[in-house]
Enzyme design. Sequence first.
Site, PDB file in Angstrom:
ATOM      1  N   HIS A 184      -1.995  54.605 -33.743  1.00 39.56           N
ATOM      2  CA  HIS A 184      -2.196  53.177 -33.535  1.00 39.56           C
ATOM      3  C   HIS A 184      -3.327  52.658 -34.429  1.00 39.56           C
ATOM      4  O   HIS A 184      -3.332  51.485 -34.799  1.00 39.56           O
ATOM      5  CB  HIS A 184      -2.558  52.879 -32.074  1.00 39.56           C
ATOM      6  CG  HIS A 184      -1.423  53.074 -31.125  1.00 39.56           C
ATOM      7  ND1 HIS A 184      -1.178  54.285 -30.514  1.00 39.56           N
ATOM      8  CD2 HIS A 184      -0.469  52.220 -30.678  1.00 39.56           C
ATOM      9  CE1 HIS A 184      -0.114  54.162 -29.721  1.00 39.56           C
ATOM     10  NE2 HIS A 184       0.329  52.935 -29.798  1.00 39.56           N
ATOM     11  N   ASP A 256       8.672  54.076 -34.945  1.00 35.21           N
ATOM     12  CA  ASP A 256       7.605  53.718 -34.020  1.00 35.21           C
ATOM     13  C   ASP A 256       7.139  52.316 -34.400  1.00 35.21           C
ATOM     14  O   ASP A 256       7.527  51.765 -35.443  1.00 35.21           O
ATOM     15  CB  ASP A 256       6.473  54.748 -34.095  1.00 35.21           C
ATOM     16  CG  ASP A 256       5.654  54.818 -32.807  1.00 35.21           C
ATOM     17  OD1 ASP A 256       5.822  53.940 -31.941  1.00 35.21           O
ATOM     18  OD2 ASP A 256       4.862  55.760 -32.659  1.00 35.21           O
TER      19      ASP A 256
END
Length: 488
Positions: A184, A256
């Site tokens: 992230h 993702d």
Amino acid sequence: MSLDPTLARLANATLLVPFESHHAPRWILEGLADGISGVCLFHNNLDTPEQITALNARLSQAVDTPLISLDEEGGDVTRIGQEHGSAYPGNAALGAVDDPDLTRATLRSLGGRLAELGFNLDLAPSVDVNVADDNPVIGTRSFGSDPELVARHAAASVIGLQEAGVAACAKHFPGHGATSQDSHHTLPLVEAGAEVLRRRELVPFRAAIDAGVRSILTAHIEVPGLGVTGPATLAPHVLNDLLRNELGFDGVVVSDAMDMRGVSGRIGIPEACVLAVAAGCDLLCLGRYVYADQVAAIRAALVTAVRDGRLPGERLEEAADRNLRLRAWIRDAAAYRTTAAEAEGVGLSGARRAIRVEGDLPALDSPYVVEVDAPAGMAVGEVPWGLSAWFPGAERVSPDIAHAERIIAAAQERDLVIVVRDAHRYPEARELVERLLGAFPNAVLVEMGLPIWRPSCGAHVSTYGAAHVNGISAAELLGGAVPAAHHA
């Protein structure tokens, strides 16, 4: 800029988009009608079961069988359990039990609940082999550190979800379990050679493919052992040569979230999306906050890349065809959907079977319960955890040694219970716990993350997760105020 409508529709077919609210905005409904493959829902979209069901029904009216997806792993990563925590144990607990029949039943029940709410694609299970103790993004989301164990439960999870008519999505290919960074925020590096990766990371993905998984989600990680640089999501060698040709996967490759810094931090989301589709991604999960204007920019970037010769039009057609086949599978699978009637039973049963106690657990009389707080990861979000629901006098403290003397004074003449979550990852938490154990060597330590750090104490309780049912299972052992309905 005016876009070629045929190319724009093909570009739309690669998109799995988020939106802002509890209601479907006009741009989403129009986008679905114009070929957007589906949506991914997050906490900001979900409220009551009635609201969720109505929202998903409205989305399904916009077009025939849009993909309606979410990250619902059970355990720590839950969207439908965001208010109280999940009614299902997560992967670490299921791996600790190591009963594939239980895993299959748990995921079938979870899938049945999702189908009742109107979801048809679950971005689960995580089939990463967690071999890095300090992994900040996987942890209890993994079934364990043994590739064969993870493979058994990967297959069972896929079968269970898909028996409920919900398409499964094994993640994070080619394996996020050996990282010590969070994609992230950055681009994690996996320092393992190709043979190690084949013996370890790829084994569960083979099992998921053999079990018929309909989709696989990529990882924004760098794996130089496979001969590539940059994110695996953008690497044709990883997605085509390895996943398609070597492993034989012919389903949908889902990226993702494309707003994660590990993939788009340096080049921007539109360019990252172009490279991901060119590399072999069929469906772009855009992330949580990529709304109408940015979706339009991504669409334009894909169309422009085709026009400029950077992205073959055939690649868009191939991706669109795979996504249509996934939607067709969902329509056909609807007849086999199960109900979630066994949800609480199978979830709580699994959590009870997973719990482990080392040492002598005393009969606790009015225990003093202290929860040492731990930060929530990006994937987990702010979901309740701990034992305060069953011990109303429990207090939550930050991992600061300054709390120690006050807690020691307050706990005199009482049994001390200390609750932690992944204490092995937080030195401040360990320092505070060790100070408390120095004063109360017979205290009970409840670890609701991975039980890697095991200090000397009276009894060590491992729940292998912080889901609501994990909390109930621990509270039952400790004599908490668990409603009679939860007792078997």
